[in-house]
Design an enzyme around this catalytic site. Sequence first.
Site, short mmCIF file in Angstrom:
data_model
loop_
_atom_site.label_atom_id
_atom_site.label_comp_id
_atom_site.label_asym_id
_atom_site.label_seq_id
_atom_site.Cartn_x
_atom_site.Cartn_y
_atom_site.Cartn_z
N GLU A 173 0.81 -1.22 0.00
CA GLU A 173 0.00 0.00 0.00
C GLU A 173 0.84 1.27 0.00
O GLU A 173 0.58 2.20 0.77
CB GLU A 173 -0.97 -0.01 1.19
CG GLU A 173 -2.02 -1.10 1.08
CD GLU A 173 -3.06 -1.06 2.20
OE1 GLU A 173 -2.95 -0.19 3.10
OE2 GLU A 173 -4.00 -1.88 2.17
N GLU A 291 -5.57 -8.48 -0.45
CA GLU A 291 -6.31 -8.14 0.76
C GLU A 291 -7.76 -7.91 0.36
O GLU A 291 -8.04 -7.02 -0.46
CB GLU A 291 -5.77 -6.87 1.46
CG GLU A 291 -4.45 -7.06 2.16
CD GLU A 291 -4.07 -5.87 3.02
OE1 GLU A 291 -4.98 -5.22 3.59
OE2 GLU A 291 -2.86 -5.57 3.12
#
Length: 494
Positions: A173, A291
């Site tokens: 991320e 995710e």
Amino acid sequence: MKTATLILDPAFRVGAVRPRLFGSFVEHMGRCVYTGIYEPGHPAADADGMREDVLALTREMGVTVVRYPGGNFVSGYRWEDGVGPVEERPARLDLAWQSLETNAFGLHEFMTWAGRAGVEPMMAVNLGTRGVQEAVDLLEYCNHPGGTALSDRRAKNGRAEPYGIGLWCLGNEMDGPWQIGHKTATEYGRLAQETGKAMKLVDPSVELVACGSSNGHMPTFGSWEATVLEHCYDEADYVSLHAYYGQDGDLPSFLASAVDMDAFIEGVIATADHVRAKLHRSKRIQLSFDEWNVWYTDSFEGGTWEQAPRMSEDRFDVADAVVVGNLLISLLRHADRVGVACQAQLANLLAPIRTEPGGPAWRQTIFHPFAHAAAYAKGDALRVVLDAPRVETAKYGDVPLVDAVATRDDDGVTVFAVNRDVEESVGLTLDLRALPGVCGAERIVLADPDTGAANTEAEPARVTPRRGEVPVRAGEPLLVELPPVSWNVIRLTV
């Protein structure tokens, strides 16, 4: 009763269902590791401190690959802290979750756990506070046979043979301002390119996942993927996607969450293929949806520096399980491009498996659709034609009340379907004209009159799927009633 029709034809395939689609995620966050998968002294712990009750549930769930050690945690992690004698490992402040990390569980412990769980490791490197050298050092430590300082250090620490880890994440991320070491797309793209190039010099067999957007609603979504891939297209094999969904009192919109996942996946595919055309490359980038899940309690009290504090230990109900099933349908629908997917996380943190320290482990409702998909989604994903009544939702507009996908293997065809109607059953007719050899059908359904019903420590089997046979008449369509807010599996024997 409302009705829907699903046309099945094995000639129309999306692509092979790859085993890595049924992955999970273990991060050093809250109680996922400590008192989750690892708890020395627990009555169910083995000699190495691994909870065997959690191992058994992981195998039952059908998990194939596990991403580790993060997550936000990895962007401040020094892998060297987690190897060597445990008593010599340093305790560190984990800035991502403002917790105390003892490093009692590290690389060797995770690889031991992964071997006992029967899962493939998916290792993430720190590209937040670290860079190229630390990534290649970790790869050399894990995968080089011997004769170098790092590979010999691995042997000294108890593992003579290389681990041979094949799947690696280039950070986590990195588009997120919350990330330790957050970077612009250009900064990250160049770092991913150089890290990937160096890692493939150490071990040309590794597959690398570049960071895509943290979610499809980031202001940089699309432009981030395009810029990053223009830098590291040749080095990357996958680009990542992350998405979480929660209910805010609007149940019809929540049940349609997979509409958003579909759009996210298709947007990333379009962007990756645009870069492919622009760079005149023949390789197609695959997607790693590493995710995804339902998530509610994303806030926590930081700054306490506790070890393994309780956080995000969501209690999942029937509606959550139906949404998880629908997200699995979305992943299967895109099996030609989604090569890896990891439900986050495995234990305690927004997890299908819950535990109590010194106490039991149990299956949350979302455990079941994952286990069904992992067990029955084999062979090829099929391109189905679905005609279903529609409903207007506040968040996603006009959506079908039924969503479905099918897979085919040597034993037959499996249909996975959800009914998003909050009040009524829907009769789903399976058109079997292209499957004249169907001789039997088994049906699994997860539903409850109380869509808020959940499994707890006190009632670990409150919500349990029901199984039964469905009568089949040769040459005739098959009608299956889908209860309101339900997850359904129909296994057709051919």
